[in-house]
Scaffold this motif. Structure first.
Motif, short mmCIF file in Angstrom:
data_model
loop_
_atom_site.label_atom_id
_atom_site.label_comp_id
_atom_site.label_asym_id
_atom_site.label_seq_id
_atom_site.Cartn_x
_atom_site.Cartn_y
_atom_site.Cartn_z
N HIS A 75 -0.17 3.18 11.57
CA HIS A 75 -1.47 3.82 11.74
C HIS A 75 -2.55 2.81 11.42
O HIS A 75 -2.38 1.97 10.51
CB HIS A 75 -1.59 5.03 10.80
CG HIS A 75 -2.90 5.75 10.89
ND1 HIS A 75 -3.83 5.77 9.87
CD2 HIS A 75 -3.43 6.49 11.90
CE1 HIS A 75 -4.87 6.48 10.24
NE2 HIS A 75 -4.66 6.93 11.46
N ASP A 76 -3.63 2.85 12.16
CA ASP A 76 -4.75 1.92 11.95
C ASP A 76 -5.31 2.10 10.54
O ASP A 76 -5.91 3.15 10.25
CB ASP A 76 -5.83 2.19 13.00
CG ASP A 76 -7.03 1.27 12.87
OD1 ASP A 76 -7.03 0.39 11.98
OD2 ASP A 76 -7.99 1.45 13.65
N PRO A 77 -5.17 1.12 9.65
CA PRO A 77 -5.65 1.29 8.28
C PRO A 77 -7.17 1.31 8.17
O PRO A 77 -7.70 1.60 7.10
CB PRO A 77 -5.05 0.09 7.55
CG PRO A 77 -4.87 -0.95 8.62
CD PRO A 77 -4.52 -0.19 9.86
N ALA A 78 -7.86 1.01 9.27
CA ALA A 78 -9.32 1.07 9.27
C ALA A 78 -9.83 2.40 9.81
O ALA A 78 -11.05 2.63 9.84
CB ALA A 78 -9.90 -0.08 10.10
N ALA A 79 -8.92 3.28 10.20
CA ALA A 79 -9.31 4.58 10.78
C ALA A 79 -9.54 5.60 9.67
O ALA A 79 -8.61 5.95 8.94
CB ALA A 79 -8.25 5.07 11.75
N PHE A 80 -10.77 6.07 9.56
CA PHE A 80 -11.13 7.11 8.59
C PHE A 80 -10.84 8.45 9.26
O PHE A 80 -11.73 9.12 9.78
CB PHE A 80 -12.60 6.97 8.22
CG PHE A 80 -13.00 7.66 6.94
CD1 PHE A 80 -12.66 7.13 5.71
CD2 PHE A 80 -13.73 8.84 6.98
CE1 PHE A 80 -13.03 7.78 4.53
CE2 PHE A 80 -14.12 9.47 5.81
CZ PHE A 80 -13.77 8.93 4.58
#
Length: 255
Positions: free
Chosen positions: A44-49
């Motif tokens: 999962h994109d770790p920058a996705a809030f």
């Protein structure tokens, strides 16, 4: 004397009948206690809030938040999104997909954006009152279900986005939502809990403990659990959180 006795007998019969009538004071059953059983993990994109997560067919849709970082994206689960649209100047929140179109709500901006489900291009904007947190839709009726951080779920028309009713749940901080049949699954903000709610009554029918998914090293840069998507044609779910490096394919099993 006979009249008095007759009256007494009649009164006793009435009272006896009342006493014999069944009276149900039974409380509704307690919520079922559940936990997650992890089947597999996906990147999962770790920058996705993460603010919203939902499958439509084999496509996974995700809405993200924070001003300057809000977006809506779509693609295969666990892969880079094949389509992505930014939401400049607004704080994105929950999403839901209804066939050819999708809705994305905003936190305190009072704006819902209707998008083309394939291209995610913006089609129109509709204003609403109050905050927007989570969003899902009930299959069959198409009815939208929306949370605002309170203990209430609001129903909305899928075309006009106008409120059409709602239910009181009795637990506040209701956040990201997923509609499955007659139930609504709701992340409880700032906790590792997911509630299963009867959409018709607001009664909590299940409480899911989703703690312990991330390793200690991962938790340092991650935010709260938020994001739940039912995997089509299964009894499984994909769950993740804000700034999480992984998603988890799970089943909810008795605790």
């Amino acid at each position: 004397m006979r009249t008095l006795m007759t009256t007494s007998l009649l009164l006793a019969a009435v009272l006896g009948g009342c006493a014999a009538a069944p009276v149900s004071d039974a409380a509704p059953p307690a919520p079922e206690k559940l936990k997650v059983s992890v089947l597999s993990t996906l990147p999962h994109d770790p920058a996705a809030f993460t603010q919203g997560l939902e499958f439509s067919g084999e496509t996974l849709y995700e809405g993200t938040g924070l001003v300057g970082k809000s977006s809506m994206r779509a693609g295969p689960a666990g892969a880079a999104p094949s389509v992505r649209r930014e939401l400049p100047g607004l704080f994105g929140e929950g999403i839901t997909v209804l066939g050819p179109t999708a809705w994305q709500i905003t936190w305190q901006d009072g704006v819902a954006i209707e998008r083309d489900a394939k291209t995610l291009a913006e089609l129109r904007r509709v204003n609403y009152t109050g905050e927007g947190w989570g969003l899902c839709h009930r299959e069959g009726t198409g009815q939208l279900v929306m949370s605002d951080g309170s203990s209430k779920l609001t129903f909305r028309d899928p075309v006009s986005f106008a409120p059409t009713g709602g239910v009181e749940v009795g637990r506040d901080q209701l956040n990201e939502l997923e509609c499955v049949g007659d139930s609504v699954y709701a992340n409880v903000w700032q906790t590792d809990r997911i509630l299963r709610i009867d959409a018709a009554t607001g009664r909590i029918t299940g409480e899911i403990d989703a703690s312990g998914l991330l390793e200690e090293a991962e938790r340092g840069s991650a935010d709260v659990l938020n994001g739940i998507a039912a995997v089509p044609e299964t009894d499984e779910f994909l769950i993740t959180g804000k700034l999480w490096p992984r998603m988890f394919r799970v089943k909810f099993v008795p605790n």
